[in-house]
Design a protein around this motif. Sequence first.
Motif, mmCIF file in Angstrom:
data_model
loop_
_atom_site.group_PDB
_atom_site.id
_atom_site.type_symbol
_atom_site.label_atom_id
_atom_site.label_comp_id
_atom_site.label_asym_id
_atom_site.label_seq_id
_atom_site.Cartn_x
_atom_site.Cartn_y
_atom_site.Cartn_z
ATOM 1 N N ALA A 47 13.288 6.622 1.551
ATOM 2 C CA ALA A 47 13.443 5.979 0.389
ATOM 3 C C ALA A 47 12.455 7.001 -0.540
ATOM 4 N N VAL A 92 13.050 1.750 -6.200
ATOM 5 C CA VAL A 92 12.704 2.245 -4.802
ATOM 6 C C VAL A 92 14.328 2.332 -4.100
ATOM 7 N N GLY A 93 14.568 3.383 -3.773
ATOM 8 C CA GLY A 93 15.975 3.560 -3.156
ATOM 9 C C GLY A 93 16.201 4.852 -2.345
ATOM 10 N N ARG A 94 17.321 4.818 -1.649
ATOM 11 C CA ARG A 94 17.659 6.121 -0.823
ATOM 12 C C ARG A 94 17.430 7.244 -1.601
ATOM 13 N N SER A 142 9.526 -1.081 1.687
ATOM 14 C CA SER A 142 10.856 -1.218 1.165
ATOM 15 C C SER A 142 11.755 -1.263 2.591
ATOM 16 N N MET A 163 19.097 -0.154 -3.182
ATOM 17 C CA MET A 163 18.008 0.113 -3.982
ATOM 18 C C MET A 163 17.431 -1.131 -4.188
ATOM 19 N N ILE A 167 13.796 1.036 3.343
ATOM 20 C CA ILE A 167 15.087 1.472 3.059
ATOM 21 C C ILE A 167 14.822 3.301 3.692
ATOM 22 N N ALA A 221 7.548 2.775 -0.720
ATOM 23 C CA ALA A 221 8.671 3.411 -0.042
ATOM 24 C C ALA A 221 8.606 2.775 1.440
#
Length: 434
Positions: free
Chosen positions: A101, A285-287, A96, A268, A98, A93
């Motif tokens: 995340a 891994v994403g929002r 990333s 993502m 993001i 996270a």
Amino acid sequence: MSDLLARHRAVIPNWVGLYYGQPIEIVSGKGCRVTDAQGRGYLDFFAGILTNMLGYDVAEVREAVERQISTGVVHTSTLYLIRSQVELAEKIARLSNIPDAKVFFTNSGSEANETALAAALVARNANQVLAMRGSYHGRTFGTVAITGNVSWKASSNDPFGTHYLHGADRQLPQYRDLTDTQLIDACVADLRALLSAGIHPADVGALIAEPVQGVGGFTMAPDGLFKAYKEVLDEHGILLISDEVQTGWGRTGAHFWGIQAHGVVPDMMTFAKGLANGFAIGGVVGRGDLLDSIRGNGISTFGGNPIATTAANATLDYVLSHDLQHNAAVTGEIIISGLKEAATALNTIGEVRGRGLMFAVDLVDPATKQPSPQLAGKALEAARERGLLIGKGGLFGATLRMAPPLTLSEAEAREGLGLLTDALRAVDGEAAKA
């Protein structure tokens, strides 16, 4: 070996391919080298299809896994807290970039892409997906649907609508002579036309794309295309998923994630392959709001298990502490520049391309300059005969693709370059006589 081959063919489906006229069984490995059942040693430039990211018998990974096994806990499931899973998710996270995340672990890249698609389609209440021509995203039902490479489409039955964009198909006549800027402008205009007259933007969940197309022969869109695409997508709330199964963890040298070459942070990213240095793992891994939006209950029986995540933590720590991203840039440049120099004197090479320790050579008929799967097959065999393992793929099966372990030394890079160029010269000479 002939007995094992016969047994393989009797019980394994015939669509599970094997390399070489006389397939080999790899029985041991150390560093970037492996040994087959006949005692023949090889320098490995394909690393289990980019999966043995650190090479073989890496003490830090082996010892970490042995410590976990010694506890007696090989598996629990995501119904229980798994310390190594949480620790790995925290690292990914953070890496990333993001915002806010979250991470969900799976067993493979196919599962990871299925998860990302599910999150996007639910969040958008959509039933359409954008993908890239020439792409490959897995062998499950949904990922086959978005794969833009017919050689890997096991079924034409699609669970949702898929629309393919241009950008990695520069070999087409209408794009061949364009500059990067002109190509990006043309692709963006095509996307705008699609969203204004071809499909309704509200029906589209996401664009999923590989920064460098793996199975497609390590072809890639010009840097900046996906940033330009995302500017259009953002106008409609359409999400961007970067498939980093082959491009993540510093393999491309210049960046830790392949998508960073485009100057954009996706919504993502999916990953798998080399993260656990041979142990089965994948994930997305994403929002957090996107991953949280998936409806219903969800678990993963084996995803994020203690063995795989322990191996992945050790592997990722090794990548970061040894700055293997930099090593990929240095050793990759040795090989790619050397191949380009050698290619100038070989009539059977169409193009050399690559980024970091991810590079490819297209084989062409010297008379027609059309892709030649036959010559690529001969080059694959010629490299093995000289003690080098490489891969083969591309849209036409005429591309040699290579991705050595990120621990490759400069001396090994030069050694492999020498073996490969010698094999290519032998095939070129044979073709000239034909």
